[in-house]
Design an enzyme around this catalytic site. Structure first.
Site, PDB file in Angstrom:
ATOM      1  N   ASP A   1       1.075  -1.077  -0.168  1.00 30.56           N
ATOM      2  CA  ASP A   1      -0.268  -0.233   0.405  1.00 30.56           C
ATOM      3  C   ASP A   1       0.874   1.344   0.262  1.00 30.56           C
ATOM      4  OD1 ASP A   1      -2.178   1.754   0.202  1.00 30.56           O
ATOM      5  OD2 ASP A   1      -3.554   0.206   1.898  1.00 30.56           O
TER       6      ASP A   1
HETATM    7  C1  BGC Z   1      -4.847   3.373   0.095  1.00 31.26           C
HETATM    8  C2  BGC Z   1      -5.502   2.394  -1.607  1.00 31.26           C
HETATM    9  C3  BGC Z   1      -4.597   3.002  -2.438  1.00 31.26           C
HETATM   10  C4  BGC Z   1      -3.472   3.269  -2.565  1.00 31.26           C
HETATM   11  C5  BGC Z   1      -3.398   4.454  -3.679  1.00 31.26           C
HETATM   12  C6  BGC Z   1      -3.774   4.134   0.080  1.00 31.26           C
HETATM   13  O1  BGC Z   1      -4.206   5.028   1.099  1.00 31.26           O
HETATM   14  O2  BGC Z   1      -5.170   2.393   0.971  1.00 31.26           O
HETATM   15  O3  BGC Z   1      -6.320   1.195  -1.273  1.00 31.26           O
HETATM   16  O4  BGC Z   1      -4.941   1.863  -3.304  1.00 31.26           O
HETATM   17  O5  BGC Z   1      -3.621   4.708  -2.058  1.00 31.26           O
HETATM   18  O6  BGC Z   1      -4.368   5.057  -4.105  1.00 31.26           O
END
Ligand code: BGC
Length: 762
Positions: A289
């Site tokens: 993530d």
């Molecule tokens: C989120 C993810 C997301 C990523 C990219 C993160 O803060 O938890 O679900 O895919 O950002 O945007």
């Protein structure tokens, strides 16, 4: 009691549990051979570059390393395996061209983005999709989302989110399929097929199963907070959607942020190697993530960023999203021998394989121009409208207030969400345009040109906290009205309601409240919406409450005083038209709740598949109960009304006794007993009465959404075999299917009463 431990290897158990799952798409030998050949050509630095995924984003978000000027050079040097957040096809093509012509080995960049429920055309948010109980529709919607995104040059979505969520305080409940592992697995499979196609008919696009794993169980519903999940709950509740997604062939998995049993998910060897790779048999690549590798330091796990790179890599995180920790630190780990070149190759290989599978080397560019947004929208709007109608759940319809007569003269649309366009798109709709979305007010006006339809906001929804996403996730939050203005707005809403034949109240939450880092400690209607609702109700007009929010809100008052309530979630681009279709009966609601709806926040966590205590809830005394509220939810899981009526009857089992490896078939007759063509969702629930562990009072084991004409009947059969009866037993430390007695219920919610029983014997 005789019990049989089912001793099968994990992958076989996976197939057994998934029942209908398709075999995982085989990774082509050819792609692997090409990846291996390329690896031989690459320098260590180029390999590390493939593991790096910088943000291409110009948002002032704390901690982000954003340096647009340096992007080009990084691409040229081979330091970018993938970009996220870049969605402009021209810029995608410009950077790709640099990669394909100026970078030494011409390795294409993989462009990824959060294509969560649409791209040009927004479909209902994922929780709403789950409320449709229509996996085929979810598959179609994600197929369209993939088509639109691919048109812009994107080849990778960070979806579907598969986190089971049993806490509506958590804002990200909106992104998943709700509380149930069976429904979650069905939606997982469907979405992976939508994004990636099937093994026979693959699509050059990748899905991501996220957030691996257990992210939805954050303590207190606070986003990012720690989760503690024992093995049996992990296996029986949180992993099934991921297992299904892996079996459907998902190319990538995203490792979560939070601590899982005190070990951050993105540095968790047990989670990412033992469970994901060994048990689930995942063969693709893991992306962290955002910033999660760097955050291993912040989380008090890694000593410093070099250690974070080592811990992420050792756990098996292939790609570092955002933090550049691998890019900056991995070389020193290799130089010092803490990481080997074989380990590095193992991290890089699946990324290259994915690029070959996508055909990126042959076809790296976007073919879209800016005009195609409108073309895509025109092509897909109608499907989005159907999807939005199919996702709505009718919670209450006293006196058959709905559907409204098309001849209704004066209609008041009231409430802060009644004329909002951007909010209707829902959270994570960063590429959709607010102006393309249809508001409730617009939808009703277009539907009933002969009626007088007027709008008043009445109250505002207050700003909770500053967010870099304000204005991007939904419209910009307005500055609060002065007390005088607030008073004037309330009065004019009451006046409008007073001179109307029917009042449509559009209340709920702002899109941004159903987003990341958007937990709530209360489930009340935010701001003064409850006050507005009660004042309007006091006028004695017929009221239809349209609820826009994904988390269930505290509707205990409304559920007694407001005759018609529809849970509309955020339906995407076509929300207003879909709602208008439903209000007048051009479409009939058929959605069912994918989460249990609590009466009050104090009941959380509340979910239907709980185990029973030593005193079941219906015992006269010494039960698990509250002094001040019933234990039961306001609306149960699987519940939803229709404008028609249905009977589900005549439950027949093919046999009353089955051997351990045998199946029974449960058959019912469902009949539309009303006067309209409508849908019913027939659901089957199972309960094992005794065994090596206490089993939930009920568990969903099958469902079918059917459309029936008035008077039409249909027989529906469900198989209950070893797959449906297998569970992870803590006592046995493994998967078991046991001889026991079982209850079966079939009906149209988790409180179905049509019942039969059978035995499984050794
Ligand atoms: C989120 C993810 C997301 C990523 C990219 C993160 O803060 O938890 O679900 O895919 O950002 O945007």
């Amino acid at each position: 009691m005789a019990k049989l431990r089912v001793c099968l290897c994990f992958s076989v158990i996976g197939l057994l549990l998934s029942g209908t799952a398709e075999a995982q798409a085989p990774i082509s030998r050819n792609d692997t051979d090409r990846a291996n050949a390329l690896l031989k050509e690459m320098t260590t630095e180029e390999k590390i570059g493939q593991l790096n995924q910088p943000f291409y984003l110009k948002l002032p978000i704390t901690g982000m390393k954003i340096d647009p000027v340096a992007y080009e050079d990084r691409v040229r040097r081979g330091e970018v395996g993938s970009f996220l957040f870049l969605t402009d096809p021209k810029e995608i093509n410009r950077l790709q061209k640099i990669a394909m012509t100026e970078q030494r080995l011409h390795i294409p960049i993989l462009f990824g983005f959060d294509v969560i429920h649409g791209f040009d055309t927004e479909f209902p948010v994922p929780l709403a999709m789950a409320a449709s109980w229509d996996p085929a529709m979810a598959e179609q919607a994600q197929g369209i989302a993939a088509e639109e995104a691919a048109h812009a040059g994107l080849r990778w979505s960070f979806a579907p989110m598969l986190d089971i969520a049993r806490d509506p305080r958590w804002g990200r409940i909106s992104e998943g399929a709700g509380e149930d592992p069976y429904l979650g697995a069905a939606m997982a499979r469907a979405q992976v097929r939508g994004f990636q196609g099937t093994p026979e008919n693959p699509r050059p696009f990748m899905a991501t199963l996220k957030h691996f794993a257990g992210y939805g169980a954050a303590e207190g519903g606070r986003d990012y907070d720690a989760v503690y999940i024992p093995e049996e709950r992990m296996q029986n509740v949180y992993l099934p959607p991921f297992r299904a997604g892996v079996e459907a062939g998902a190319d990538t998995v995203m490792s979560a942020y939070m601590d899982l049993n005190d070990v951050p998910a993105s540095g968790n060897i047990h989670l990412l190697r033992d469970i994901l790779r060994t048990e689930l048999g995942f063969k693709g690549f893991v992306v962290s993530d955002a910033f999660a590798v760097g955050s291993l330091v912040t989380q008090g796990f890694a000593r410093d960023s070099t250690d974070a790179a080592l811990r992420g890599a050792t756990a098996g995180v292939n790609m570092d999203m955002g933090s550049a920790t691998y890019l900056e630190r991995m070389k020193s780990l290799l130089d010092q021998g803490q990481l080997t070149l074989t380990q590095l190759d193992d991290l890089v290989r699946p990324i290259l394989v994915a690029k070959y599978r996508l055909g990126l080397f042959e076809n790296p560019y976007a073919d879209a121009t800016e005009q195609t947004h409108a073309e895509m929208l025109a092509k897909h709007r109608q499907i989005a409208r159907v999807a939005a109608t199919r996702s709505v759940v009718l919670l209450r319809n006293e006196g058959d207030l709905l559907p409204l007569a098309k001849t209704t003269k004066r209609i008041a649309v009231i409430g802060p969400l009644g004329n909002s366009k951007g909010d209707m798109n829902g959270p994570w709709s960063l590429t959709a345009k607010a102006e393309d979305a249809v508001s409730v007010f617009e939808g009703i006006r277009a539907k009933l040109p002969g009626s007088q339809v007027a709008y008043a906001g009445g109250v505002q929804i207050a700003k909770a906290f500053p967010s870099s996403f304000d204005g991007l996730i939904g419209p910009k939050i307005q500055t609060p009205w002065t007390p005088e203005e607030a008073d004037r707005q309330m009065k004019s809403a009451l006046q409008l309601a007073g001179k109307s034949d029917v009042v449509i109240m559009a209340l709920g939450e702002l899109t941004i409240m159903d987003f990341e880092y958007s937990s709530r400690s209360s489930l009340s209607l935010p701001g003064k919406q409850q006050e507005l609702l009660e004042k309007i109700q006091a006028l004695g007009k017929p009221i239809v409450l349209l609820l826009f929010s994904t988390r269930p809100l505290d509707l205990s008052w409304a559920s007694e005083h407001i005759p018609a309530i529809m849970d509309c979630y955020f339906g995407g681009t076509e929300t207003g038209n879909a709602v208008a279709d439903l209000l007048v009966g051009d479409a009939v609601p058929g959605g069912k709740l994918p989460v249990t709806w609590p009466r009050a926040v104090g009941q959380i966590p509340i979910y239907y598949a709980h185990t029973t205590s030593h005193k079941p809830y219906d015992s006269p005394e010494f039960t698990s109960r509250y002094w001040d509220a019933p234990t039961s939810p306001l609306y149960p899981f699987g519940y939803g009304l229709s404008y028609s009526t249905f009977s589900i009857s005549d439950l027949r089992l093919s046999t009353k006794t089955a051997p351990l490896d045998g199946s029974i078939t449960a058959t019912v007759t469902v009949a539309n007993t009303g006067a309209r063509a409508a849908d019913e969702v027939v659901q089957i629930y199972l309960h094992q009465r005794f065994g090596s562990a206490s089993r939930p009072v009920r568990e969903l084991k099958g469902f079918r959404r059917v459309t029936l004409q008035p008077g039409q009947k249909q027989e529906i059969s469900f198989t209950v075999g070893p797959a449906e009866r297998t569970y992870w037993s803590a006592a046995k430390n493994g998967w078991v299917a046991e001889s026991s007695n079982f209850d079966v219920w079939v009906g149209n919610s988790s409180t179905a009463t049509l019942h039969e029983s059978f035995s499984v014997v050794q």
